[in-house]
Every structure is written in structure tokens, then in C-alpha cells.
Scaffold this active site. Sequence first.
Site, PDB file in Angstrom:
ATOM      1  N   PHE A  13       9.221  -5.438  -6.093  1.00 23.01           N
ATOM      2  CA  PHE A  13       8.110  -4.522  -6.345  1.00 23.01           C
ATOM      3  C   PHE A  13       8.505  -3.044  -6.234  1.00 23.01           C
ATOM      4  O   PHE A  13       7.702  -2.162  -6.515  1.00 23.01           O
ATOM      5  CB  PHE A  13       6.934  -4.808  -5.395  1.00 23.01           C
ATOM      6  CG  PHE A  13       7.299  -4.771  -3.927  1.00 23.01           C
ATOM      7  CD1 PHE A  13       7.360  -3.566  -3.230  1.00 23.01           C
ATOM      8  CD2 PHE A  13       7.569  -5.958  -3.246  1.00 23.01           C
ATOM      9  CE1 PHE A  13       7.688  -3.528  -1.883  1.00 23.01           C
ATOM     10  CE2 PHE A  13       7.904  -5.927  -1.897  1.00 23.01           C
ATOM     11  CZ  PHE A  13       7.961  -4.704  -1.213  1.00 23.01           C
ATOM     12  N   GLU A  21      12.371  11.475   8.448  1.00 20.54           N
ATOM     13  CA  GLU A  21      11.663  11.863   7.223  1.00 20.54           C
ATOM     14  C   GLU A  21      11.546  13.382   7.104  1.00 20.54           C
ATOM     15  O   GLU A  21      11.711  13.931   6.019  1.00 20.54           O
ATOM     16  CB  GLU A  21      10.291  11.189   7.192  1.00 20.54           C
ATOM     17  CG  GLU A  21      10.402   9.692   6.980  1.00 20.54           C
ATOM     18  CD  GLU A  21       9.090   8.945   7.030  1.00 20.54           C
ATOM     19  OE1 GLU A  21       9.068   7.788   6.577  1.00 20.54           O
ATOM     20  OE2 GLU A  21       8.076   9.491   7.520  1.00 20.54           O
ATOM     21  N   HIS A  37       1.198   8.866   2.658  1.00 16.93           N
ATOM     22  CA  HIS A  37       2.238   8.234   3.469  1.00 16.93           C
ATOM     23  C   HIS A  37       2.247   8.991   4.785  1.00 16.93           C
ATOM     24  O   HIS A  37       2.072  10.209   4.804  1.00 16.93           O
ATOM     25  CB  HIS A  37       3.613   8.365   2.806  1.00 16.93           C
ATOM     26  CG  HIS A  37       4.729   8.136   3.783  1.00 16.93           C
ATOM     27  ND1 HIS A  37       5.164   6.880   4.120  1.00 16.93           N
ATOM     28  CD2 HIS A  37       5.445   9.015   4.532  1.00 16.93           C
ATOM     29  CE1 HIS A  37       6.124   6.994   5.033  1.00 16.93           C
ATOM     30  NE2 HIS A  37       6.310   8.285   5.305  1.00 16.93           N
ATOM     31  N   THR A  76      -2.713   0.640   6.106  1.00 19.52           N
ATOM     32  CA  THR A  76      -2.013   0.930   4.855  1.00 19.52           C
ATOM     33  C   THR A  76      -2.771   0.372   3.655  1.00 19.52           C
ATOM     34  O   THR A  76      -2.866   1.023   2.618  1.00 19.52           O
ATOM     35  CB  THR A  76      -0.584   0.353   4.902  1.00 19.52           C
ATOM     36  OG1 THR A  76       0.084   0.907   6.030  1.00 19.52           O
ATOM     37  CG2 THR A  76       0.187   0.668   3.652  1.00 19.52           C
ATOM     38  N   ARG A 114      -8.122   6.449   4.251  1.00 19.60           N
ATOM     39  CA  ARG A 114      -7.858   5.405   3.249  1.00 19.60           C
ATOM     40  C   ARG A 114      -9.105   4.595   2.941  1.00 19.60           C
ATOM     41  O   ARG A 114      -9.315   4.182   1.798  1.00 19.60           O
ATOM     42  CB  ARG A 114      -6.725   4.504   3.725  1.00 19.60           C
ATOM     43  CG  ARG A 114      -5.383   5.225   3.710  1.00 19.60           C
ATOM     44  CD  ARG A 114      -4.290   4.361   4.274  1.00 19.60           C
ATOM     45  NE  ARG A 114      -2.978   4.989   4.151  1.00 19.60           N
ATOM     46  CZ  ARG A 114      -2.000   4.824   5.026  1.00 19.60           C
ATOM     47  NH1 ARG A 114      -2.178   4.040   6.081  1.00 19.60           N
ATOM     48  NH2 ARG A 114      -0.850   5.430   4.845  1.00 19.60           N
ATOM     49  N   ASN A 141      -3.099   4.646  -1.777  1.00 24.20           N
ATOM     50  CA  ASN A 141      -3.740   4.776  -0.469  1.00 24.20           C
ATOM     51  C   ASN A 141      -3.693   6.198   0.089  1.00 24.20           C
ATOM     52  O   ASN A 141      -3.677   6.399   1.296  1.00 24.20           O
ATOM     53  CB  ASN A 141      -3.140   3.767   0.510  1.00 24.20           C
ATOM     54  CG  ASN A 141      -1.669   4.019   0.796  1.00 24.20           C
ATOM     55  OD1 ASN A 141      -1.061   4.943   0.281  1.00 24.20           O
ATOM     56  ND2 ASN A 141      -1.094   3.182   1.637  1.00 24.20           N
ATOM     57  N   ARG A 172      -2.186   8.311  12.090  1.00 28.25           N
ATOM     58  CA  ARG A 172      -2.270   6.930  11.592  1.00 28.25           C
ATOM     59  C   ARG A 172      -3.674   6.359  11.822  1.00 28.25           C
ATOM     60  O   ARG A 172      -4.193   5.618  10.993  1.00 28.25           O
ATOM     61  CB  ARG A 172      -1.165   6.078  12.203  1.00 28.25           C
ATOM     62  CG  ARG A 172       0.215   6.553  11.683  1.00 28.25           C
ATOM     63  CD  ARG A 172       1.357   5.706  12.133  1.00 28.25           C
ATOM     64  NE  ARG A 172       1.341   4.377  11.529  1.00 28.25           N
ATOM     65  CZ  ARG A 172       1.714   4.100  10.287  1.00 28.25           C
ATOM     66  NH1 ARG A 172       2.130   5.062   9.489  1.00 28.25           N
ATOM     67  NH2 ARG A 172       1.692   2.866   9.844  1.00 28.25           N
ATOM     68  N   TYR A 201      12.497   4.921   0.656  1.00 29.55           N
ATOM     69  CA  TYR A 201      11.999   3.537   0.691  1.00 29.55           C
ATOM     70  C   TYR A 201      13.147   2.530   0.781  1.00 29.55           C
ATOM     71  O   TYR A 201      13.035   1.415   0.262  1.00 29.55           O
ATOM     72  CB  TYR A 201      11.141   3.257  -0.546  1.00 29.55           C
ATOM     73  CG  TYR A 201       9.813   3.978  -0.533  1.00 29.55           C
ATOM     74  CD1 TYR A 201       8.775   3.546   0.288  1.00 29.55           C
ATOM     75  CD2 TYR A 201       9.595   5.095  -1.330  1.00 29.55           C
ATOM     76  CE1 TYR A 201       7.555   4.204   0.304  1.00 29.55           C
ATOM     77  CE2 TYR A 201       8.380   5.762  -1.323  1.00 29.55           C
ATOM     78  CZ  TYR A 201       7.365   5.307  -0.500  1.00 29.55           C
ATOM     79  OH  TYR A 201       6.156   5.961  -0.486  1.00 29.55           O
ATOM     80  N   LYS A 260       0.026  11.554  -1.652  1.00 32.97           N
ATOM     81  CA  LYS A 260       0.582  10.753  -2.730  1.00 32.97           C
ATOM     82  C   LYS A 260      -0.036  11.095  -4.099  1.00 32.97           C
ATOM     83  O   LYS A 260      -1.033  11.814  -4.174  1.00 32.97           O
ATOM     84  CB  LYS A 260       0.394   9.272  -2.384  1.00 32.97           C
ATOM     85  CG  LYS A 260       1.230   8.862  -1.160  1.00 32.97           C
ATOM     86  CD  LYS A 260       0.878   7.490  -0.655  1.00 32.97           C
ATOM     87  CE  LYS A 260       1.591   6.413  -1.400  1.00 32.97           C
ATOM     88  NZ  LYS A 260       1.406   5.077  -0.775  1.00 32.97           N
TER      89      LYS A 260
END
Length: 138
Positions: A57, A126, A115, A91, A102, A112, A85, A49, A9
Site C-alpha cells: 500500500f 522527524e 501526521h 489515526t 480527525r 486524516n 495525539r 515512511y 497533510k
Amino acid sequence: MEKTFIILKPDCMEKKLWGKVLDRFADAGFEIAACKMAQLGSELLRTHYAHVADKPFFPEIEAFMSSRPVIMVVLKGDDVINKVRDLLGPTDSTKAPAGTIRGDMGESMMINVCHASDGPETAAAEIARFFKPEEVLG
């Protein structure tokens, strides 16, 4: 062999953490099946998203995710989705334990570092969204 999709990110890119993050994935035994850098646009982010695109948001997510180029990676390995993960941690970086990506490098729920796909169906969707079939090797 299972595959998963990762986005390094904008915060990861800004802080120049991409090498450290990719090292952790490599140290865990994963291989890169695809990798590219891109500036993500509104249409692609709205699709990616879609589950939160109608939330108040979302504009903040869109502004953050389009703020600078990102690196997108397809990793492959045994149980790669769950293991990635676990390496990332929760997250919300403020709740991620030390030793996770993270926990060590993130700041918040949005800032964070990465993704990562949350399951096989999501990973497949994805990967197909961000890569052409011929761009994914192995």
C-alpha cells in the site's frame, strides 16, 4: 520543553483546514517553534515512511502525500507529543470521536488531516529530517 513534529497533510491543505487545525493547537497552549511549506518528494517520503515503504500500500501513501504541498510544523509545550495525539484522535478518522481533529475533519485511515510524531525519539528524528537545526527556534 518538549517538541513534536506535525504535517498538515494534503487533505488538510485541499480543504483549507490549516487555520482551524493550527487554532486548535494554539488554543491548547502550544507554540510554533518552526513552520514551512513544501512539496514532499519520493526520496523524503520513502525515508519518512521507511517502516511501511516495502508494503504493497506504500505507493498509495506516496501518491497521496506528494499530491500537493503540505505545511510542516514543530510545536513545543509541556507533554506536547501526547497532548497533540489526544487532540488529533485515532489515526483512523472513522474511529476518531467527535471533538477530535480527525473525528471532526478526517475521512479515513490515510485521509486524516495530520501526521504527528508518536514519541520523543520519533519527534527528534522527524524534526531533524524536515528542518535544519537553525530553522527550529526555542
